[in-house]
Design a protein around this motif. Structure first.
Motif, PDB file in Angstrom:
ATOM      1  N   ASP A  97       0.632  -1.324  -0.158  1.00 49.75           N
ATOM      2  CA  ASP A  97      -0.208  -0.056  -0.081  1.00 49.75           C
ATOM      3  C   ASP A  97       0.625   0.829  -0.400  1.00 49.75           C
ATOM      4  OD1 ASP A  97      -2.515  -1.458   0.026  1.00 49.75           O
ATOM      5  OD2 ASP A  97      -2.601  -1.404   2.353  1.00 49.75           O
ATOM      6  N   LYS A 100       2.577   1.335  -3.719  1.00 53.14           N
ATOM      7  CA  LYS A 100       1.334   1.850  -4.532  1.00 53.14           C
ATOM      8  C   LYS A 100       1.267   3.235  -3.898  1.00 53.14           C
ATOM      9  CE  LYS A 100      -2.928   0.434  -2.425  1.00 53.14           C
ATOM     10  NZ  LYS A 100      -3.786   0.228  -2.515  1.00 53.14           N
ATOM     11  N   GLY A 118      -7.669   5.194 -13.889  1.00 47.07           N
ATOM     12  CA  GLY A 118      -6.853   4.288 -12.293  1.00 47.07           C
ATOM     13  C   GLY A 118      -6.128   3.774 -13.352  1.00 47.07           C
ATOM     14  N   LEU A 134      -2.566  -5.646  -8.450  1.00 50.48           N
ATOM     15  CA  LEU A 134      -3.435  -4.314  -8.816  1.00 50.48           C
ATOM     16  C   LEU A 134      -4.228  -3.708  -9.819  1.00 50.48           C
ATOM     17  CD1 LEU A 134      -5.158  -2.433  -6.154  1.00 50.48           C
ATOM     18  CD2 LEU A 134      -3.383  -1.178  -6.590  1.00 50.48           C
ATOM     19  N   ASP A 135      -5.870  -3.922  -9.674  1.00 45.42           N
ATOM     20  CA  ASP A 135      -6.376  -3.518 -10.936  1.00 45.42           C
ATOM     21  C   ASP A 135      -7.601  -2.592 -10.188  1.00 45.42           C
ATOM     22  OD1 ASP A 135      -8.147  -2.991 -12.960  1.00 45.42           O
ATOM     23  OD2 ASP A 135      -9.016  -4.883 -13.328  1.00 45.42           O
ATOM     24  N   ALA A 136      -6.579  -1.032 -10.310  1.00 47.46           N
ATOM     25  CA  ALA A 136      -7.047   0.444  -9.697  1.00 47.46           C
ATOM     26  C   ALA A 136      -7.984   1.132 -10.933  1.00 47.46           C
ATOM     27  CB  ALA A 136      -6.638   0.469  -8.932  1.00 47.46           C
ATOM     28  N   GLN A 138     -11.402   2.648 -12.803  1.00 46.99           N
ATOM     29  CA  GLN A 138     -12.593   3.072 -12.829  1.00 46.99           C
ATOM     30  C   GLN A 138     -13.561   3.101 -14.113  1.00 46.99           C
ATOM     31  OE1 GLN A 138     -11.398   7.107 -10.473  1.00 46.99           O
ATOM     32  NE2 GLN A 138      -9.595   6.282  -9.534  1.00 46.99           N
TER      33      GLN A 138
END
Length: 138
Positions: A97, A100, A118, A134-136, A138
């Protein structure tokens, strides 16, 4: 035609028929797009030169010292795909965390990368294995 010549001819014909359905183009056609998340973008401990240079700029601006490669590319629908190489073997959530947040903050403010839709991020550890995905978007 002698027996040997017939066997060779039939073998060649059989191989031709079997291989006629094969293709070297691995790009999915519009009707055969993969449904899952993107596969790993790296499986090596060596980051490309451009990724090393970006990581150098990131570290000089106060970024995590263990990061030795950051690569930006275009992911699905033009969303940024970030590939990160780190010497840190820690796979826990808290260090990830922090990492990123640090990298995305740097890329947005210093490299002017837009993350308004995103991003995707893959983090590879010291042995080249995938630590985090990670798939961030939006």
């Amino acid at each position: 035609m002698n027996r040997f010549a017939r066997v060779v001819a039939l073998t060649c014909l059989g191989c031709t028929i079997l291989l006629s359905g094969c293709t070297v183009d691995s790009t999915p056609s519009p009707d055969r797009r993969p449904s899952g998340p993107p596969s790993p973008t790296a499986t090596t401990t060596v980051a490309p030169d451009a990724a090393v240079q970006l990581a150098d700029r990131y570290r000089r601006s106060g970024g995590t010292k263990d990061v030795y490669g950051i690569q930006q590319s275009s992911g699905p629908d033009g969303v940024p795909l970030l590939t990160v190489w780190t010497h840190n073997p820690d796979e826990d959530a808290k260090p990830f965390d922090d990492l990123k947040e640090s990298i995305t903050r740097y890329l947005e403010h210093e490299e002017k990368l837009s993350l308004k839709h995103g991003y995707l991020m893959d983090v590879f550890g010291p042995d080249g294995s995938l630590q985090h995905r990670l798939d961030a978007r939006q």
